[in-house]
Design a protein around this motif. Structure first.
Motif, PDB file in Angstrom:
ATOM      1  N   VAL A   1      39.955  28.938  40.736  1.00 41.51           N
ATOM      2  CA  VAL A   1      40.652  27.644  40.825  1.00 41.51           C
ATOM      3  C   VAL A   1      41.948  27.695  40.006  1.00 41.51           C
ATOM      4  CG1 VAL A   1      40.488  25.177  40.325  1.00 41.51           C
ATOM      5  CG2 VAL A   1      38.510  26.382  41.265  1.00 41.51           C
ATOM      6  N   ALA A   2      41.852  28.271  38.798  1.00 43.47           N
ATOM      7  CA  ALA A   2      43.035  28.321  37.933  1.00 43.47           C
ATOM      8  C   ALA A   2      44.162  29.123  38.589  1.00 43.47           C
ATOM      9  CB  ALA A   2      42.669  28.927  36.583  1.00 43.47           C
ATOM     10  N   SER A   3      43.796  30.174  39.340  1.00 43.39           N
ATOM     11  CA  SER A   3      44.839  31.027  39.905  1.00 43.39           C
ATOM     12  C   SER A   3      45.722  30.247  40.881  1.00 43.39           C
ATOM     13  CB  SER A   3      44.223  32.248  40.585  1.00 43.39           C
ATOM     14  OG  SER A   3      43.440  31.859  41.688  1.00 43.39           O
ATOM     15  N   VAL A   4      45.125  29.298  41.585  1.00 44.92           N
ATOM     16  CA  VAL A   4      45.909  28.484  42.524  1.00 44.92           C
ATOM     17  C   VAL A   4      46.964  27.673  41.754  1.00 44.92           C
ATOM     18  CG1 VAL A   4      45.783  26.591  44.186  1.00 44.92           C
ATOM     19  CG2 VAL A   4      43.985  28.339  44.147  1.00 44.92           C
ATOM     20  N   TYR A   5      46.565  27.131  40.616  1.00 43.37           N
ATOM     21  CA  TYR A   5      47.492  26.308  39.832  1.00 43.37           C
ATOM     22  C   TYR A   5      48.493  27.170  39.074  1.00 43.37           C
ATOM     23  CZ  TYR A   5      44.750  22.477  41.409  1.00 43.37           C
ATOM     24  OH  TYR A   5      44.147  21.575  42.244  1.00 43.37           O
TER      25      TYR A   5
ATOM     26  N   LEU B   1      37.956  45.762  35.379  1.00 46.77           N
ATOM     27  CA  LEU B   1      38.552  44.452  35.635  1.00 46.77           C
ATOM     28  C   LEU B   1      37.970  43.398  34.686  1.00 46.77           C
ATOM     29  CD1 LEU B   1      38.782  44.299  39.539  1.00 46.77           C
ATOM     30  CD2 LEU B   1      40.578  44.784  37.881  1.00 46.77           C
ATOM     31  N   GLY B   2      36.675  43.519  34.390  1.00 46.78           N
ATOM     32  CA  GLY B   2      36.062  42.579  33.457  1.00 46.78           C
ATOM     33  C   GLY B   2      36.743  42.638  32.100  1.00 46.78           C
TER      34      GLY B   2
ATOM     35  N   ILE C   1      49.825  37.165  35.891  1.00 49.41           N
ATOM     36  CA  ILE C   1      48.505  37.815  35.829  1.00 49.41           C
ATOM     37  C   ILE C   1      47.412  36.792  36.144  1.00 49.41           C
ATOM     38  CG2 ILE C   1      46.917  39.145  34.389  1.00 49.41           C
ATOM     39  CD1 ILE C   1      49.343  40.003  32.734  1.00 49.41           C
ATOM     40  N   ALA C   2      47.588  35.566  35.593  1.00 50.08           N
ATOM     41  CA  ALA C   2      46.583  34.524  35.853  1.00 50.08           C
ATOM     42  C   ALA C   2      46.500  34.210  37.341  1.00 50.08           C
ATOM     43  CB  ALA C   2      46.925  33.262  35.065  1.00 50.08           C
TER      44      ALA C   2
ATOM     45  N   VAL D   1      41.480  36.516  42.370  1.00 47.94           N
ATOM     46  CA  VAL D   1      41.090  37.594  43.274  1.00 47.94           C
ATOM     47  C   VAL D   1      40.426  38.727  42.483  1.00 47.94           C
ATOM     48  CG1 VAL D   1      41.959  39.333  44.870  1.00 47.94           C
ATOM     49  CG2 VAL D   1      42.848  37.007  44.956  1.00 47.94           C
ATOM     50  N   LEU D   2      40.987  39.048  41.318  1.00 45.66           N
ATOM     51  CA  LEU D   2      40.406  40.124  40.496  1.00 45.66           C
ATOM     52  C   LEU D   2      38.980  39.777  40.086  1.00 45.66           C
ATOM     53  CD1 LEU D   2      43.433  41.067  38.202  1.00 45.66           C
ATOM     54  CD2 LEU D   2      42.635  42.208  40.289  1.00 45.66           C
ATOM     55  N   ALA D   3      38.753  38.506  39.744  1.00 44.01           N
ATOM     56  CA  ALA D   3      37.400  38.099  39.330  1.00 44.01           C
ATOM     57  C   ALA D   3      36.423  38.231  40.496  1.00 44.01           C
ATOM     58  CB  ALA D   3      37.424  36.669  38.802  1.00 44.01           C
ATOM     59  N   VAL D   4      36.889  37.889  41.705  1.00 44.23           N
ATOM     60  CA  VAL D   4      36.017  38.041  42.871  1.00 44.23           C
ATOM     61  C   VAL D   4      35.681  39.521  43.078  1.00 44.23           C
ATOM     62  CG1 VAL D   4      35.908  37.853  45.386  1.00 44.23           C
ATOM     63  CG2 VAL D   4      36.762  35.937  44.030  1.00 44.23           C
TER      64      VAL D   4
END
Lengths: 353, 467
Positions: free
Chosen positions: B200-204, B335-336, B365-366, B371-374
């Motif tokens: 969600v944060a990545s969208v913002y 990635l973690g 990066i945020a 996508v990276l978290a997925v």
């Protein structure tokens, strides 16, 4: 009563609830499908959207409930059913994906073309899914699913007289239920035209469903003898009750009187319950009895305890959802565009909430 | 059947694909409601209309993702039987028990999601807020229940088998609370908050990069990013504990994770690299002794790690599966770690400057973090699922013995991939369309292209296809 019997009753409770609640949502999709072009069908579709929007996901969970009880308590029957009826169950699963996602998408797009495409996917899969489920029921009832976690005939198990009967009966019964509910909802929304619109369709669908059910007696006589004999004997009270409820609901609908909704629920519920009673004591007539298919007692007890917890937590919550919905306290998603920040000062709160 | 082919690889592919798809929606289902309630609470407590608008819009997005999540989850329910009938027929009495609980939670979630999403206008504000709380509780309970079932496949317990291999006695609590369950459930639950928050944060973050630097977008970034930033270091600790559980209880999986051909002490942690068909390891960067050390820090580098030679070849992942597991492990851990460092950057900025980092590089990066978290989460599932091969029920039943005999699975696989791709793309387009519509309704000042000479006229914006 053994634990296995109790689990079978819980299973049938789930099947019946799925038929009554999700069945009506599928039926609403049927009426959406034949509501005509974008202009002509706008008002009935608006009623349908409004009517099933807040409740369809909760109603859908009865399917998960039924599956979980079936595979946990009667694993062998589940394996046989999924092996034999691979095709109709796969079609139903795909139909469920298309239907649920299209319905959610349709509410969230504003261009007519998009709404029509999603609407078409929603509505046509709303007919496909109950047909497949009915065909599965017909396959089980006519003894075409073998015991032992084995596959039966891959094609004739679900393309046969009883499966076709089951599919057609499911579609028509869903349409009938939905139309009756939509009469009620249109009246609640204060829309007299739509009340009349769905009242006529409820009568038509009720008559068709009644004719199909009547014709079904002859199909079962020649193709599903065990269930036919059961309907003629121990399940006879349910058959009679169903006929009375169905006829009564049609009379009330014809006179535009209240009470048709309860009777329509009774008419469909007694068909489902009657089917279960008719094939008793078999889970898969006539190869696998409920007692033979049942899981160890520890499992059955766990499921029944969870069901008891659900009865005291989920049923009241469902009641709350339906009550709020019926009081028109759940009008639409979010509060856009008008409300925005005004929600804090809104004075339109429903009493008690 | 005319085009009947071996169903096992197709059944595996279909399960992997549908589960991999559904699992992207899971974090949103589990954690987005919590983030929405944070915004809602803040709005009511501080009379904050921006936070309220955020909560309302999130709930409308959630209506879409929850619906898609519900139906794709239903497909998995069908697939247990359609793809793995012998697994369900044999083990349903034990494996099914956690799902009975899951059904309870799913019901709760579906009911209160509906009340919350549809209740904005007519329910009193605080009563409405409280109808959202059961969603959060049910999301937590539901994900724990489902993961308990998966953990049971890794650590089957709570049953007795007859001489013919039939489950004759079941202890439901031992099934649910199997030894792997606390670690796996914690790992997935934290992942749900981590992935949901970053997603969600990545969208913002993208919105902020495009110059929509209003309080609304900052709130939309800060709430989910804070949730994810708290989850990230917790996840490192939980993951580390789970890895040690695997070391002790699933040594064959651990050998694949660490790319260990032969048993020994002082085993290096090999970054990347791969195993050859003759069992030797090539390439990669070995860090001496680290795998041994991490397996049991008390004995340090002298900790013995079992290698692939310790197990019969038929009972451990194949060489190619081993390479998949090891690569997925490296991706997950790599990635973690990156995401944890990003969280530390964010935390540090709050600690020392009382504000989120303002550099564009942080936001860039945020913007990728979702996508990276997925990818991180998907890699984790690959590790646990492929690492369990060849077993579907660890040490009891092999995948090939569990699968359906229907030769037409390849057809359903292809159809499902097609339908899911359409549904996935459409979901994103519909969500984006909602966002654009709202921005257009608010007027021109929030449209994108911050320093471009000419922003596209609003008319074009309304014509953007959304479906």
């Amino acid at each position: 009563m053994s634990w296995a019997d109790a689990a079978a009753i819980v299973l049938w409770f789930g099947v019946t609830a799925y038929a009554l609640f999700a069945g009506a949502d599928f039926g609403a999709g049927f009426w959406d499908l034949i509501a005509g072009g974008a202009a002509r069908g706008e008002r009935p579709r608006a009623v349908i959207d409004h009517s099933i929007g807040p409740v369809w996901e909760a109603n859908h969970v009865w399917l998960i409930f039924t599956f979980v009880v079936l595979w946990t308590c009667f694993s062998e029957a589940f394996a046989s059913i999924t092996l034999t009826l691979f095709v109709p169950l796969t079609l139903a699963a795909l139909g469920i994906v298309l239907r649920g996602s299209s319905f959610a998408f349709r509410k969230s797009v504003f261009r007519t073309r998009d709404q029509r495409n999603f609407g078409a996917a929603f509505a046509s899969s709303s007919v496909l899914v109950p047909y497949c489920m009915g065909a599965v029921a017909g396959a089980i009832a006519s003894g075409r699913v073998p015991a032992g976690g084995e596959a039966g005939e891959p094609v004739s198990s679900w393309i046969n007289p009883t499966s076709i009967l089951g599919g057609v009966l499911a579609v028509t019964a869903c349409a009938y239920l939905a139309a009756v509910y939509l009469v009620w909802d249109s009246r609640r929304f204060g829309d007299e035209d739509m009340t009349e619109y769905f009242r006529r369709r409820a009568i038509a669908a009720g008559v068709v469903a009644g004719v199909v059910a009547f014709a079904g007696i002859f199909v079962l006589h020649s193709d599903a003898r065990y269930v036919f004999d059961g309907l003629k004997s121990r399940a006879l009270p349910f058959v009679i009750l169903s006929a009375l409820c169905g006829a009564g609901s049609l009379v009330l609908l014809f006179r535009d009187a209240r009470g048709a909704r309860a009777l329509s629920i009774g008419a469909v519920a007694t068909v489902v319950i009657g089917w279960g009673v008719a094939q008793w004591p078999y889970m898969l007539p006539t190869s696998l009895k409920v007692s033979q298919a049942a899981a160890p007692d520890g499992t059955l007890q766990a499921v029944i305890i969870v069901f008891a917890i659900a009865a005291v937590t989920i049923l009241p919550a469902l009641g709350l959802l339906f009550t709020l919905d019926q009081k028109s306290a759940l009008p639409e998603e979010g509060a856009e565009p008008a409300a925005g920040s005004e929600q804090l000062q809104t004075s339109g709160s429903v009493d008690g909430f | 059947m005319l085009f009947a082919v071996d169903p096992v690889p197709w059944a595996r592919s279909q399960m992997a694909f549908t589960l991999g798809f559904h699992i992207i929606l899971v974090p949103l289902g589990v954690s987005w409601a919590a983030m929405t309630l944070i915004a809602n609470y803040h709005a009511l407590k501080h009379d904050d209309s921006e936070a309220l608008r955020l909560a309302q819009r999130w709930s409308k997005y959630m209506a879409v993702t929850f619906a898609v999540g519900a139906v794709t989850g239903t497909v998995l329910t069908f697939e247990f039987g359609l793809l793995w009938p012998h697994f369900m027929g044999t083990w349903g009495a034990a494996f099914g028990v956690p799902f009975a609980l899951e059904g309870l939670f799913f019901f709760t979630e579906a009911i209160f999601v509906a009340i919350y999403i549809y209740g904005w206008k007519r329910l009193k504000p605080w009563a409405h807020f409280w109808t959202g709380v059961p969603i959060v509780v049910a999301g937590i309970g539901g994900s724990i229940s489902v993961v308990a079932a998966n953990a049971w496949m890794n650590d089957p317990s709570g049953f007795t088998l007859s001489s013919s291999g039939k489950v004759v006695d079941v202890h439901p609590l031992s099934v649910i609370f199997n030894n792997a369950m606390p670690y796996q459930a914690a790992h997935m639950l934290v992942a749900a908050y981590l992935v949901g928050g970053f997603l969600v944060a990545s969208v913002y973050a993208v919105a902020l990069l495009r110059g929509r630097n209003t309080r609304y977008y900052r709130l939309g970034f800060i709430i989910p990013f804070t949730v994810a930033a708290i989850a990230a270091p917790v996840q490192m600790a939980v993951g580390d504990t789970l890895a040690r559980w695997v070391y002790n209880n699933q040594p064959a999986k651990f050998a694949a994770i660490e790319l260990v051909p032969t048993t020994g002490d002082d085993i290096p942690e090999t970054l990347l690299g791969h195993m050859n068909s003759n069992g030797t390891v090539s390439g990669g960067i070995p860090i001496p002794g680290l795998a041994s050390f991490l397996s049991d820090p008390r004995t340090g580098t002298s900790t013995v790690v079992q290698g692939r030679n310790a197990f019969p070849t038929n009972d451990e992942p194949t060489i190619s599966e081993t390479n998949v597991v090891h690569l997925a492990w490296d991706i997950m851990v790599g990635l973690g770690t990156l995401l944890t460092l990003l969280a530390a950057w964010y935390g540090g900025a709050w600690l020392f400057r009382r504000d989120m980092p303002r550099t564009r590089w942080f936001l860039r990066i945020a913007a990728c973090a979702g996508v990276l978290a997925v990818i991180t989460m998907e890699s984790g599932w690959v590790v646990t699922e492929v690492g369990r091969q060849p077993w579907i029920v660890y040490n009891y039943m092999r995948v090939q013995d569990a699968a359906t005999t229907n030769g037409g699975v390849w057809v359903t696989f292809l159809v499902i991939v097609g339908i899911y791709l359409v549904v996935g793309v459409t979901t994103i387009l519909v969500l984006r369309g909602m966002s654009r519509r709202w921005r257009a309704a608010e007027g021109g000042e929030e449209t994108d292209v911050p320093y471009g000479p000419s922003a596209p006229p609003p008319v074009v914006r309304e014509e953007v296809p959304v479906g």
